[in-house]
Design a protein around this motif. Structure first.
Motif, short mmCIF file in Angstrom:
data_model
loop_
_atom_site.label_atom_id
_atom_site.label_comp_id
_atom_site.label_asym_id
_atom_site.label_seq_id
_atom_site.Cartn_x
_atom_site.Cartn_y
_atom_site.Cartn_z
N ARG A 280 0.31 5.66 -0.18
CA ARG A 280 -1.00 5.34 -0.74
C ARG A 280 -2.01 5.07 0.37
O ARG A 280 -3.17 5.50 0.32
CB ARG A 280 -0.87 4.14 -1.68
N THR B 109 -3.99 -5.45 -8.38
CA THR B 109 -2.83 -5.12 -7.55
C THR B 109 -2.67 -6.20 -6.48
O THR B 109 -3.63 -6.91 -6.14
CB THR B 109 -2.99 -3.75 -6.87
N THR C 13 2.45 -7.74 3.54
CA THR C 13 1.86 -6.55 2.94
C THR C 13 0.33 -6.61 2.99
O THR C 13 -0.33 -5.64 3.34
CB THR C 13 2.33 -6.40 1.48
N GLU C 14 -0.22 -7.76 2.64
CA GLU C 14 -1.68 -7.91 2.68
C GLU C 14 -2.20 -7.77 4.12
O GLU C 14 -3.27 -7.20 4.33
CB GLU C 14 -2.08 -9.26 2.09
N ILE D 131 -2.27 -4.04 5.03
CA ILE D 131 -3.42 -3.36 4.43
C ILE D 131 -4.70 -3.71 5.18
O ILE D 131 -5.52 -2.83 5.49
CB ILE D 131 -3.54 -3.75 2.94
N ASP E 100 0.52 -8.62 -3.89
CA ASP E 100 1.91 -9.00 -3.69
C ASP E 100 2.33 -9.91 -4.84
O ASP E 100 1.55 -10.23 -5.74
CB ASP E 100 2.10 -9.66 -2.33
N HIS F 229 2.32 -4.37 -8.63
CA HIS F 229 2.70 -4.69 -7.26
C HIS F 229 2.41 -3.52 -6.33
O HIS F 229 2.45 -2.35 -6.73
CB HIS F 229 4.19 -5.06 -7.20
N HIS F 230 2.14 -3.84 -5.07
CA HIS F 230 1.79 -2.81 -4.08
C HIS F 230 2.84 -1.71 -3.97
O HIS F 230 2.52 -0.58 -3.59
CB HIS F 230 1.63 -3.44 -2.70
N TYR F 231 4.10 -2.02 -4.27
CA TYR F 231 5.17 -1.03 -4.07
C TYR F 231 5.37 -0.13 -5.28
O TYR F 231 6.27 0.71 -5.29
CB TYR F 231 6.49 -1.74 -3.76
N LEU G 263 3.76 2.36 -0.87
CA LEU G 263 2.56 1.77 -0.29
C LEU G 263 2.09 2.58 0.92
O LEU G 263 0.89 2.84 1.08
CB LEU G 263 2.83 0.33 0.13
N ILE H 265 0.30 2.31 -10.98
CA ILE H 265 -0.80 1.54 -10.37
C ILE H 265 -2.15 1.87 -11.01
O ILE H 265 -3.02 1.01 -11.14
CB ILE H 265 -0.84 1.79 -8.85
#
Length: 395
Positions: free
Chosen positions: A325, A82, A298-299, A302, A84, A68-70, A322, A76
């Motif tokens: 990153r 990767t 989240t997407e 990004i 959501d 997951h992104h978090y 996130l 990761i």
């Protein structure tokens, strides 16, 4: 770059609550799960990365690791994909040849992966205590009692439940059984439009902020059209008349990470960083979303940063792993990315999935030991899948 350096670069300060751990020996149906039963390698073991790599290589095509992104960067790096929660669950379903799905996320995500993958596949959560406080804010018993309250108010037949992906399998099953659908932060508007075509009112579970923000910002409803159902009060703390008059019945739940951001956070970052664009997740409070420049999943966050021009400045209101990153990723493009708040805001339960837990998981599977498998009972899984299928069929 060390974590301490990253925090300094993002202008955040540690807080004692940053890595709050949830209790032990909790109800296993709860997102809090139970403590990890294994003997974990030491976090100071210098060979952890090599051990994880060796175990993953030994497993080969038998294992598929979702991140997951978090998640932490240390985890990761071993993810095959990767994303959501829902994207990852669908990615797992698209890999029927993988015997083990190792979900580096939290409990409800692993449940969704188990629902969507084949019976022969085994979904594994590296730490059973990695849960979601939001998902824990709505239990099956509480929601059943709420439905009784709606029935007593003579409105249950016109209420359509819409549940956020960040909910337990039990809540997803309730939603499917009562004619409702699941939504993500990306398609919440479509889900609500569909729900209002099926009925006159919506019971939105379990995140009040996503429900309120979508209803008001996207559908044009007013704040007065929304009431807040508190499961800890008799009748949810609402009168029958208030329930009958509401368009949106919002469950009293929230994300412990996104709920920390405030209007003061937005005002402060605008003073500290002239010309900054404020970009936040729709799980934030309504006043934060209203004051932001951009709002999205989240997407979406990004994608916005990927497409942002060089030299632009951004304050991001979402989980800190996130944000760190993304700040590192786009530093070479001269994009200034800072955290919206001044204090650390990790997802404490997501952070339970660390490198020692991942090494223990992969090595156990490589030795033929089946551990930490997440299995959803069949009837629950069937009704939950029905709700998920309704989401996939949204226009």
């Amino acid at each position: 770059m060390t974590t301490a350096q990253a925090r300094q670069d993002l202008a955040v300060q540690p807080t004692p609550l940053a890595l709050l751990l949830l209790g032990r020996e909790a109800d296993t149906r709860s997102e809090r799960g139970v403590e990890c039963p294994g003997d974990l390698p030491s976090p100071s073991d210098p060979d952890l990365v090599a051990r994880a790599r060796a175990a993953k290589e030994k497993l080969g095509e038998k294992v598929f690791v979702l991140g997951h992104h978090y998640q932490r960067d240390e985890v990761i790096q071993f993810a095959d994909v990767t994303g959501d929660s829902f994207k990852l669950a669908r990615d797992a379903a698209a890999r029927p040849g993988a015997e083990y799905i190792v979900f580096c996320g939290v409990h409800f995500m692993a449940e969704s992966a188990d629902i969507l993958t084949g019976d022969e596949q085994k979904v594994v959560l590296p730490d059973l205590a990695a849960g979601c406080s939001m998902a824990d804010m709505a239990t099956a018993e509480q929601v059943a009692e709420c439905w009784d309250v709606l029935t007593d108010a003579s409105i249950a037949e016109r209420v359509v439940p819409v549940s956020y992906m960040n909910s337990s399998a039990d809540i997803k099953a309730f939603t499917g059984k009562h004619g409702g659908t699941i939504c993500t932060s990306s398609n919440a508007e479509r889900a609500l439009n569909w729900a209002f075509e099926q009925g006159e009112q919506v019971l939105f579970l379990p995140d009040q902020h996503l429900g309120r923000n979508t209803a008001v910002r996207d559908l044009g409803l007013s704040l007065e059209d929304c009431v807040l159902y508190n499961p800890h009060k008799p009748n949810g703390g609402l009168t029958a008349e208030e329930l009958r008059n509401a368009k949106m019945i919002l469950w009293r739940g929230h994300c412990s990470v996104h709920g920390r951001f405030s209007l003061d956070s937005v005002n402060d970052v605008r003073e500290r960083v002239p010309g900054v664009n404020v970009l936040v997740h729709p799980e934030c409070k309504h006043e934060v979303v209203s004051a932001a420049d951009y709002v999205g999943s989240t997407e979406y966050i990004i994608k916005m940063l990927e497409e942002a021009p060089s030299g632009s400045k951004w304050a991001i209101g979402t989980e800190l792993n996130l944000v760190q990153r993304l700040a590192n990723r786009f530093a070479a493009d001269d994009k200034e990315i800072v955290f919206l708040d001044k204090t650390v805001c990790f997802c404490s339960t997501m952070n339970r999935i660390d490198l020692p837990h991942l090494v223990w998981t992969l090595e156990s599977l490589a030795e033929g030991k089946e551990i930490n498998r997440i299995q959803v009972e069949k009837e629950t899984a069937d009704f939950a899948q029905l709700a998920l299928e309704r989401m996939l069929a949204l226009p």
